[in-house]
Design a protein around this motif. Sequence first.
Motif, PDB file in Angstrom:
ATOM      1  N   GLY A 191       5.828  -4.917  -7.148  1.00 21.85           N
ATOM      2  CA  GLY A 191       5.263  -6.087  -7.152  1.00 21.85           C
ATOM      3  C   GLY A 191       6.189  -7.269  -7.526  1.00 21.85           C
ATOM      4  O   GLY A 191       5.993  -8.330  -6.892  1.00 21.85           O
ATOM      5  N   GLU A 192       6.743  -7.039  -8.528  1.00 22.98           N
ATOM      6  CA  GLU A 192       7.772  -8.079  -8.702  1.00 22.98           C
ATOM      7  C   GLU A 192       8.840  -8.521  -7.690  1.00 22.98           C
ATOM      8  O   GLU A 192       9.274  -9.564  -7.536  1.00 22.98           O
ATOM      9  N   ILE A 193       9.403  -7.446  -7.119  1.00 17.82           N
ATOM     10  CA  ILE A 193      10.187  -7.412  -6.115  1.00 17.82           C
ATOM     11  C   ILE A 193       9.352  -8.557  -4.852  1.00 17.82           C
ATOM     12  O   ILE A 193      10.185  -9.718  -4.175  1.00 17.82           O
ATOM     13  N   ALA A 194       8.227  -8.077  -4.710  1.00 19.04           N
ATOM     14  CA  ALA A 194       7.731  -8.732  -3.626  1.00 19.04           C
ATOM     15  C   ALA A 194       7.311 -10.164  -4.107  1.00 19.04           C
ATOM     16  O   ALA A 194       7.399 -11.352  -2.988  1.00 19.04           O
ATOM     17  N   GLU A 195       7.081 -10.410  -5.038  1.00 21.03           N
ATOM     18  CA  GLU A 195       6.880 -12.037  -5.632  1.00 21.03           C
ATOM     19  C   GLU A 195       7.999 -12.596  -5.529  1.00 21.03           C
ATOM     20  O   GLU A 195       8.119 -14.024  -5.462  1.00 21.03           O
ATOM     21  N   SER A 196       9.338 -12.054  -5.760  1.00 23.53           N
ATOM     22  CA  SER A 196      10.742 -12.929  -5.488  1.00 23.53           C
ATOM     23  C   SER A 196      10.902 -13.061  -4.290  1.00 23.53           C
ATOM     24  O   SER A 196      12.036 -13.729  -4.049  1.00 23.53           O
ATOM     25  N   ILE A 197      10.436 -12.586  -3.398  1.00 27.78           N
ATOM     26  CA  ILE A 197      10.666 -12.954  -1.902  1.00 27.78           C
ATOM     27  C   ILE A 197      10.387 -14.447  -1.319  1.00 27.78           C
ATOM     28  O   ILE A 197       9.393 -14.745  -1.448  1.00 27.78           O
ATOM     29  N   ASP A 198      11.485 -15.061  -0.981  1.00 25.27           N
ATOM     30  CA  ASP A 198      11.141 -16.589  -0.536  1.00 25.27           C
ATOM     31  C   ASP A 198       9.971 -16.407   0.467  1.00 25.27           C
ATOM     32  O   ASP A 198      10.227 -15.761   1.726  1.00 25.27           O
TER      33      ASP A 198
ATOM     34  N   VAL B  82       6.875 -15.683   0.203  1.00 29.63           N
ATOM     35  CA  VAL B  82       5.598 -14.951  -0.583  1.00 29.63           C
ATOM     36  C   VAL B  82       4.885 -15.637  -1.458  1.00 29.63           C
ATOM     37  O   VAL B  82       5.596 -16.207  -2.368  1.00 29.63           O
ATOM     38  N   ARG B  83       3.447 -16.189  -1.284  1.00 25.39           N
ATOM     39  CA  ARG B  83       2.973 -17.152  -2.088  1.00 25.39           C
ATOM     40  C   ARG B  83       1.804 -16.275  -2.697  1.00 25.39           C
ATOM     41  O   ARG B  83       1.434 -16.693  -3.975  1.00 25.39           O
ATOM     42  N   GLU B  84       1.583 -15.104  -2.683  1.00 27.72           N
ATOM     43  CA  GLU B  84       0.688 -14.135  -3.441  1.00 27.72           C
ATOM     44  C   GLU B  84       1.036 -12.723  -2.732  1.00 27.72           C
ATOM     45  O   GLU B  84       1.478 -12.487  -1.939  1.00 27.72           O
ATOM     46  N   VAL B  85       0.659 -11.874  -3.914  1.00 28.76           N
ATOM     47  CA  VAL B  85       0.952 -10.358  -3.541  1.00 28.76           C
ATOM     48  C   VAL B  85      -0.345  -9.641  -3.999  1.00 28.76           C
ATOM     49  O   VAL B  85      -0.769  -9.816  -5.102  1.00 28.76           O
ATOM     50  N   GLU B  86      -0.765  -8.969  -3.134  1.00 26.38           N
ATOM     51  CA  GLU B  86      -1.797  -7.942  -3.390  1.00 26.38           C
ATOM     52  C   GLU B  86      -1.369  -6.523  -3.519  1.00 26.38           C
ATOM     53  O   GLU B  86      -0.941  -5.879  -2.488  1.00 26.38           O
ATOM     54  N   ASN B  87      -1.156  -6.131  -4.647  1.00 26.14           N
ATOM     55  CA  ASN B  87      -0.447  -4.724  -4.892  1.00 26.14           C
ATOM     56  C   ASN B  87      -1.453  -3.870  -5.318  1.00 26.14           C
ATOM     57  O   ASN B  87      -2.274  -3.448  -6.008  1.00 26.14           O
ATOM     58  N   HIS B  88      -1.726  -2.999  -3.962  1.00 21.76           N
ATOM     59  CA  HIS B  88      -2.790  -1.831  -3.908  1.00 21.76           C
ATOM     60  C   HIS B  88      -1.882  -0.600  -4.011  1.00 21.76           C
ATOM     61  O   HIS B  88      -2.492   0.444  -3.715  1.00 21.76           O
ATOM     62  N   LEU B  89      -0.848  -0.283  -4.568  1.00 23.27           N
ATOM     63  CA  LEU B  89       0.100   0.968  -4.706  1.00 23.27           C
ATOM     64  C   LEU B  89      -0.749   1.778  -5.818  1.00 23.27           C
ATOM     65  O   LEU B  89      -1.356   1.313  -6.607  1.00 23.27           O
ATOM     66  N   ILE B  90      -0.835   3.071  -5.526  1.00 21.29           N
ATOM     67  CA  ILE B  90      -1.317   4.008  -6.207  1.00 21.29           C
ATOM     68  C   ILE B  90      -0.263   4.843  -6.685  1.00 21.29           C
ATOM     69  O   ILE B  90       0.691   5.265  -6.079  1.00 21.29           O
TER      70      ILE B  90
ATOM     71  N   ASN C  10       0.883  -0.965  -0.061  1.00 19.15           N
ATOM     72  CA  ASN C  10      -0.060   0.017  -0.071  1.00 19.15           C
ATOM     73  C   ASN C  10       0.854   1.229  -0.050  1.00 19.15           C
ATOM     74  O   ASN C  10       2.206   1.292   0.513  1.00 19.15           O
ATOM     75  N   GLY C  11       0.315   2.270  -0.537  1.00 20.58           N
ATOM     76  CA  GLY C  11       0.949   3.533  -0.492  1.00 20.58           C
ATOM     77  C   GLY C  11       1.157   4.293  -1.705  1.00 20.58           C
ATOM     78  O   GLY C  11       0.308   4.044  -2.746  1.00 20.58           O
ATOM     79  N   THR C  12       2.167   5.130  -1.829  1.00 22.61           N
ATOM     80  CA  THR C  12       2.070   6.040  -3.567  1.00 22.61           C
ATOM     81  C   THR C  12       3.342   5.716  -3.889  1.00 22.61           C
ATOM     82  O   THR C  12       4.586   5.831  -3.431  1.00 22.61           O
ATOM     83  N   VAL C  13       3.598   5.590  -5.378  1.00 20.60           N
ATOM     84  CA  VAL C  13       4.827   5.457  -6.114  1.00 20.60           C
ATOM     85  C   VAL C  13       4.625   6.600  -7.066  1.00 20.60           C
ATOM     86  O   VAL C  13       3.508   7.122  -7.610  1.00 20.60           O
ATOM     87  N   GLU C  14       5.663   6.819  -7.725  1.00 23.22           N
ATOM     88  CA  GLU C  14       5.721   7.853  -8.727  1.00 23.22           C
ATOM     89  C   GLU C  14       5.261   7.573 -10.203  1.00 23.22           C
ATOM     90  O   GLU C  14       4.707   8.228 -10.967  1.00 23.22           O
ATOM     91  N   SER C  15       5.136   6.066 -10.613  1.00 26.97           N
ATOM     92  CA  SER C  15       4.864   5.695 -11.878  1.00 26.97           C
ATOM     93  C   SER C  15       4.335   4.375 -11.998  1.00 26.97           C
ATOM     94  O   SER C  15       4.465   3.425 -10.791  1.00 26.97           O
TER      95      SER C  15
END
Length: 212
Positions: A95-102, A104-112, A82-87
């Motif tokens: 999201g890709e980084i989160a998925e690569s973490i050992d 982590v089985r699923e990612v809920e990407n709510h970034l705005i 969650n939070g804010t990003v520039e692009s």
Amino acid sequence: MNKKRTLAAILSASVLTATAGIPAVYANENNHASMEQRAEQAQSALKDAWIDGKLETTLLFNEHLNSFDIDTDVRNGVAYLNGTVESDIDRDLAGEIAESIDGVREVENHLIVDADNAAMAHASDEYEERRGFKQSVMNATLTARVKSQLLLNNNTGGLSIDVDSRDGIVTLSGEVDSAQEKDLAVQIARNTEGTRSVNDNLMVGEQQEEAE
């Protein structure tokens, strides 16, 4: 990452783990089953906290991503962003980084994506402090990497070479026995991951004597 929630999870896990060790004679079968269930929940909470910490650290030190406005949380192996990003690129990268973490089985990407809001956050004093902390850790990490490589090489006197790093620029100083050793040390520093350039202030033994 919610620091208070993470701390509470760790404390709770510690209590539950300790409780799980009470002999069965003090509880009936239902209570024993309940205690085992709580112990499993505690173990899961600890694992989630560990994954969350690793995710935050990985996001923080990714050179292509500004992670200061990203809040992370991990529950039952699911990573929530969650939070804010520039692009959109930053959003997808996180999201890709989160998925690569050992773990982590699923990612809920709510970034705005909100470039204006991100720019305002970057102008804050807190942002500057956090960026300074990140840079300090990165400097120390690079220094340790270079120093380790010099110590591991049998042809360089790593103990007599001082290493300093700042913004990817590594400065070598101290005394070496020969011009060959000097060149080797500089090359090792250049080849170390994270190094952008090397300032060579090393002196060969004879040069050191002449300078004195």
